[in-house]
Design an enzyme around this catalytic site. Structure first.
Site, PDB file in Angstrom:
ATOM      1  N   CYS A 156     -53.766   7.349  -8.235  1.00 38.19           N
ATOM      2  CA  CYS A 156     -54.799   8.171  -8.887  1.00 38.19           C
ATOM      3  C   CYS A 156     -55.524   7.428 -10.009  1.00 38.19           C
ATOM      4  O   CYS A 156     -56.574   7.876 -10.459  1.00 38.19           O
ATOM      5  CB  CYS A 156     -54.186   9.445  -9.441  1.00 38.19           C
ATOM      6  SG  CYS A 156     -53.211  10.346  -8.254  1.00 38.19           S
ATOM      7  N   HIS A 161     -59.044  12.744 -14.395  1.00 38.78           N
ATOM      8  CA  HIS A 161     -58.477  12.893 -13.053  1.00 38.78           C
ATOM      9  C   HIS A 161     -58.118  14.372 -12.861  1.00 38.78           C
ATOM     10  O   HIS A 161     -57.545  15.009 -13.750  1.00 38.78           O
ATOM     11  CB  HIS A 161     -57.242  12.005 -12.918  1.00 38.78           C
ATOM     12  CG  HIS A 161     -56.453  12.271 -11.684  1.00 38.78           C
ATOM     13  ND1 HIS A 161     -57.042  12.462 -10.458  1.00 38.78           N
ATOM     14  CD2 HIS A 161     -55.110  12.397 -11.488  1.00 38.78           C
ATOM     15  CE1 HIS A 161     -56.107  12.687  -9.562  1.00 38.78           C
ATOM     16  NE2 HIS A 161     -54.924  12.652 -10.160  1.00 38.78           N
ATOM     17  N   ASN A 198     -56.488  18.089  -5.775  1.00 39.87           N
ATOM     18  CA  ASN A 198     -56.279  16.732  -6.275  1.00 39.87           C
ATOM     19  C   ASN A 198     -56.657  15.731  -5.181  1.00 39.87           C
ATOM     20  O   ASN A 198     -56.000  15.674  -4.141  1.00 39.87           O
ATOM     21  CB  ASN A 198     -54.802  16.565  -6.670  1.00 39.87           C
ATOM     22  CG  ASN A 198     -54.475  15.196  -7.217  1.00 39.87           C
ATOM     23  OD1 ASN A 198     -55.256  14.259  -7.087  1.00 39.87           O
ATOM     24  ND2 ASN A 198     -53.306  15.076  -7.826  1.00 39.87           N
TER      25      ASN A 198
END
Ligand code: UT7
Length: 326
Positions: free
Chosen positions: A113, A252, A282
Site C-alpha cells: 500500500c 491511503h 481499500n
C-alpha cells in the site's frame, strides 16, 4: 530545470460493484458493522478476464488524454502493485507495450500500500536528477483476485482499481520532501504467504489457503495511525512546513477510522481530507492516485496548494510526501 510537477492524472475502476448488502448475503457480517468499522460501502471488482495491466492501461490512457500526451512522450513507465499480472515479467512492461511504447523502460515496484508514495519519491528523483523528462507512475491492484471470499475479516475490505500520474520536469519544484520507512521483522503481519520462493504453491499449501491475503487487522490499525502521524510530521519538518500550511491530506484509504484519527492529530479539518473509501474500499497502491485523480477532476485542488500524500501497509512499510500543486 531541476524541478518536477504532476502534469496529468487519470484513474479507472472496473464496472462491477460489490456492495455491503452483497457481502451480507455470503458472510456473517452486516452493512452496519462494515460502515461503522471501516467507512466502506462499495468496492469495484475486476472481471475474470481483467488483470492488473488492463486496469493500468485504462488509467494511463485517461491520464494521457487529460494531459494531451502520446504514450511516446513518456520516457519511463513505473507500476506500483502487489497484484501483478505475473510474478514476472513486470506488469509495467505489458502496460508500455499495450500503449504502443515498446522500447521505453518499464518496471514494477512492490511495496504494497506504500507503493505510490515510494513511486512518487523515486519518479520525482529520476526527473530532478535529469535521467528522464517524463515518467508515468501508476498505482494499480486487483486485490479481489487474492482475497478469500469466505473470510469476513478481509473479504469486506479490498477492491480493485488504478490511478495514474504523469510527472514531468518543471522550472518550479512541486516535490518538497519525502519520508519513507520499512520494518520487515514480521512480514506475515500482512502478506500473501504462498507462491513465492519461500513457500512455492503445492497441493497442501493451496488446501491451507496460502494463495490468499492474510492480515492481522488490529496490529496494522495501531501501526497505521502511528506511522501516518510520524511520517507526515517528519516530511512537513523537512519541507519547513507547519500543520496549518496543509491544504489537502490525501491518505491511503484503508479505514475511515484510521484516516480520521490521523487527520485529527495532524489538525487537518475534515473538509480538507480527501476520502473516497465509501466507493472503492481499500485498493492498496491504487488508493492515493485514484483519490488524487478524483480531487483534481472535481476541481478541488488549485495551483499553490500544499498536499500531503501519506500511506502505509505490507512490509511493514510507510511514507509521506509533501507536494506543492503546480
Ligand atoms: O492497507 C493496509 C492494510 N490494512 C489495514 O489497514 C487494516 C487495518 N485494520 C482495520 O482496518 C481494522 O482492524 C479491521 C476493519 C480489519 C477490523 O476492525 P476492528 O475494529 O479492529 O475489529 P476487530 O478485528 O477487533 O474485531 C472485532 C469483532 C471481532 O469479534 P469478537 O472477537 O469481538 O467477538 C471480530 O470477529 O468484530 C468481528 N468481525 C466482524 N464482524 C462482522 C471481524 N470482521 C467482521 C465483519 N463483520 N466483517
Amino acid at each position: 530545470m531541476n524541478g518536477v510537477k504532476i502534469s496529468a492524472v487519470g484513474h479507472y475502476a472496473p464496472a462491477a460493484i460489490l456492495t455491503n448488502e452483497d457481502l451480507e448475503k455470503t458472510l456473517d457480517t452486516s452493512d452496519e458493522w462494515i460502515t461503522t468499522r471501516t467507512g466502506m460501502k462499495r468496492r469495484h471488482i475486476a472481471s475474470e478476464d481483467q488483470a492488473t495491466s488492463d486496469l493500468c492501461i485504462a488509467a494511463a490512457r485517461n491520464a494521457l488524454r487529460n494531459g494531451k500526451l502520446a504514450s511516446s512522450d513518456i520516457d519511463c513507465y513505473i507500476v506500483a502493485t502487489s497484484t501483478p499480472d505475473y510474478a514476472f515479467p513486470a506488469t509495467a512492461c505489458i502496460v508500455a507495450a499495450q500503449l504502443d511504447a515498446v522500447g521505453k523502460p518499464a518496471f514494477d515496484m512492490e511495496i504494497a500500500c506504500s507503493g505510490f508514495i515510494y513511486g512518487l519519491t523515486l519518479a520525482s528523483s529520476l526527473i530532478r536528477a535529469g535521467v528522464y523528462s517524463r515518467v508515468m507512475l501508476i498505482g494499480a491492484e486487483s486485490l479481489s483476485k487474492i482475497v478469500d471470499r469466505s473470510d469476513r475479516s478481509t473479504a469486506i475490505l479490498f477492491g480493485d482499481g488504478a490511478g495514474a500520474v504523469v510527472l514531468e520536469a518543471a522550472a518550479e519544484n512541486s516535490f518538497l520532501s519525502s519520508e519513507l520507512g520499512a520494518d520487515g521483522r514480521r512480514p506475515e503481519t500482512l502478506c500473501l504467504l504462498g507462491g513465492g520462493s519461500r513457500r512455492p504453491f503445492t497441493a497442501e499449501s493451496l488446501e491451507a489457503g496460502e494463495q490468499y491475503l492474510r492480515m492481522e487487522g488490529r496490529e496494522i490499525f495501531k501501526f497505521a495511525v502511528t506511522k501516518m502521524i510520524e511520517s507526515t510530521g517528519i516530511a512537513l519538518q523537512r519541507a519547513n512546513l507547519k500543520k496549518s500550511d496543509v491544504s489537502w491530506l490525501i491518505p491511503h484509504q484503508a479505514n475511515k477510522r484510521i484516516i480520521d484519527a490521523a487527520a485529527k492529530y495532524l489538525e487537518v479539518p475534515e473538509e480538507r481530507v480527501i476520502v473516497n473509501i465509501e466507493e472503492y474500499g481499500n485498493t492498496s497502491a491504487a488508493s492515493i492516485p485514484i483519490a488524487l485523480s478524483e480531487a483534481v477532476t472535481a476541481g478541488k485542488i488549485k495551483a499553490g496548494d500544499i498536499i500531503v500524500f501519506v500511506g502505509f501497509g505490507g512490509g511493514l512499510s510507510w511514507g509521506a510526501v509533501t507536494w506543492k500543486w503546480a
